[in-house]
Design an enzyme around this catalytic site. Structure first.
Site, PDB file in Angstrom:
ATOM      1  CD  GLU A 269      51.604  36.974  33.575  1.00 11.33           C
ATOM      2  OE1 GLU A 269      52.589  36.735  32.861  1.00 11.33           O
ATOM      3  OE2 GLU A 269      51.227  36.213  34.480  1.00 11.33           O
ATOM      4  CB  CYS A 303      54.302  38.089  25.881  1.00 11.29           C
ATOM      5  SG  CYS A 303      53.213  36.708  26.196  1.00 11.29           S
TER       6      CYS A 303
END
Ligand code: NAD
Length: 517
Positions: A269, A303
């Site tokens: 990720e 993110c």
């Protein structure tokens, strides 16, 4: 206890969470130990020392691996719904500690208290999800081509799961992984970011209490603390079949190669470079809320933060003026004070990255129209507060193509139809989150079509940040391709086995092959 922002109840929260002045960074549950160098955690909120942590040595690490490997033998034989019951208790414990943990997240990482509470809520939500999942870890049954045969698939736990996490979601990312891994029958070893070790200690204390109350062996929830060197112990270790790593693309490339080199599995990720496309049919009010929250929430350190606004030329000035006006209303300051919208960035290195990005966009021909300042004076003593910036730029600037983990929003103009906007949006190496603001069905469907967004997350009339745990979360390209949290993301924590049973007295071969003796 150190001098901390007592006015916001931090000292009380640390006490409730069992975080001390000096902490052992290695834990197998009830046993806490550590023989490594000491690291210190300073709050970006007020620059004060929160506490110290002794890091994990190789010898400490091997003890953790032994405890985890041994605990797996017991944990994997417990029926999955019973493991779900333990995760339910863990979720309840998080509910009890929500305010304290939310406060620590805010104080150690710098996000607003509301976002800190939101992060703990995500942990609670994933526990609830995992409890239901513990009764649904099922495979398929298939019809065999051979008479008197039964064929089906089942899922078994993998073993020890290694979790490496980033500073910006210091508690939720661990829970997304661990709640699922636990119901799947795995045991976990977590290396939180060395920038947020206290959050790691607090979470481990909560989990350890639940396992102990249920007389379960230690080693089901394990903590190790340190920098990339401790992470590398995990990535190189053949005793860990799955490494789930969240962080920068730079880190992900190293981890991916290391784990693939031993044919382990990795769930990655990594970084994003998320955009919102604003078409001529966009609702301006919704666009401004989505864009501003997406760009300045968590001080641009999600993110999924919005980094690029791709605006149709016919709307450009209108959207620019509205976003600039909203930025001028932003209150920057202590994130524990709920009147403030924007807190600090994580440390002075992040401040430098912010300044460098703004210098680079100007060097490449762009223009900074809001922000650029590092704030000083009362309340800003930590040196980590910056004014969120907006810059006008071109899509192909190198700095625009790069993920700067700070509150910098680039305004980009497109002309023609939505396919031109999509070309800009997809024209970066990252592929995490994307959004379109439009009330035009054709544009929305084009955005979601096979020729549309190439990201793992594609939203219509919602910003790029703030995913729900029910969906699979993750992104494509340099974001790493991993999926965690909801949907069928649990499958990565298990190994699939196909079983064929012959209940006849004959042994027919598949594909009708004859082999007569
Ligand atoms: P980082 O890459 O600096 O560190 C992340 C973690 O990796 C830390 O625990 C670090 O110690 C560890 N690490 C670093 N090098 C390693 C190595 N060689 N081997 C093993 N472990 C290693 O990232 P950061 O600054 O903490 O976080 C910000 C980044 O994380 C941004 O790029 C952001 O987009 C990304 N992020 C992605 C997601 C997502 O779900 N896609 C979520 C959160 C953060």
């Amino acid at each position: 206890m150190q001098a901390v922002a007592t006015d916001f109840g931090i000292e009380k929260a640390l006490k409730e969470l069992g975080v001390k002045d000096i902490n052992e960074g290695t834990s197998t549950g009830s046993k806490n130990f550590s023989n490594g160098e000491v690291i210190e955690s300073y709050s970006p909120v007020d620059g004060k020392l929160i506490g110290k942590v002794k890091t994990t040595t190789k010898e400490d690490y091997d003890k953790v691996l032994d405890a985890a490997t041994s605990a797996f033998q017991t944990w994997r034989t417990m029926p999955a719904p019973q493991r779900g019951e333990i995760v339910r208790q863990f979720g309840d414990k998080l509910r009890e500690k929500k305010e304290a943990l939310g406060k620590l997240v805010s104080y150690e990482m710098g996000k607003s208290y509301q976002e800190g509470l939101g992060e703990v809520q995500e942990m609670i939500d994933i526990c609830d999800f995992a409890v239901g999942l513990s009764r649904q870890l099922h495979g398929l049954t298939m019809h065999s081509e051979r008479p008197g045969h039964r064929m089906y698939e089942q899922y078994h736990p993998l073993g020890v799961v290694g979790i490496i996490s980033a500073f910006n979601f210091p508690v939720a990312v661990w829970a997304w992984n661990t709640a699922l891994a636990w119901v799947c029958g795995d045991v976990c070893i977590w290396k939180p970011s060395e920038k947020t070790p206290m959050c790691g200690i607090a979470c481990q204390n909560i989990a350890a209490e639940v396992f102990k109350a249920n007389d379960l062996p230690e080693g089901i929830s394990n903590l190790i603390i340190g920098d990339h060197r401790v992470g590398e112990m995990m990535t190189k270790d053949t005793r860990i079949p799955l490494i789930s790593a969240t962080g920068s693309t730079r880190m992900g490339k190293i981890v991916a190669q290391e784990v693939a080199g031993r044919l382990g599995k990795s769930l990655l990720e990594l970084g994003g470079n998320n955009a919102i496309i604003v078409t001529p049919d966009a609702d301006i009010k919704m666009t401004v809320i989505g864009a501003v929250f997406g760009a300045v929430g968590t001080a641009g350190q999600r993110c999924t933060s919005t980094r690029r606004l791709i605006i149709h030329e016919s709307m450009y000035d209108k959207v620019k003026d509205a976003v600039v006006a909203a930025y001028n209303q932003l209150k920057i300051g202590n994130p524990l004070d709920e009147n403030n919208h924007v807190g600090p960035v994580i440390d002075k290195d992040a401040v430098k990255m912010y300044q460098d990005a703004l210098e680079r966009v100007v060097d490449e021909g762009g223009k900074v129209i809001v922000g650029g300042e590092v704030l000083s004076g009362e309340g800003f003593e930590s040196g980590c507060y910056v004014r969120p910036a907006i810059a006008e730029a071109q899509p192909d600037y190198k700095i625009v193509q790069h993920e700067t983990f700070a509150p910098v929003l680039y305004l980009l103009k497109y002309s023609g139809d939505v396919h031109n906007a999509l070309e800009i949006q997809n024209g970066v190496k990252q592929g995490l989150s994307s959004a379109i603001m439009t009330n035009n069905l054709r544009e929305a469907e084009a955005f979601l079509s096979v020729q549309g967004s190439d990201c793992g997350i594609a939203n219509v009339n919602i910003g790029t940040s703030g995913a729900e745990i029910g969906g699979a979360f993750g992104g494509e390209k340099e974001t790493g391709g991993g999926r965690e949290s909801g949907s069928d993301a649990w499958k990565v924590y298990m190994r699939r086995q196909t079983n064929t049973i012959n209940y006849t007295a004959d042994l027919p071969l598949a594909q009708g092959i004859k082999f007569d003796l």
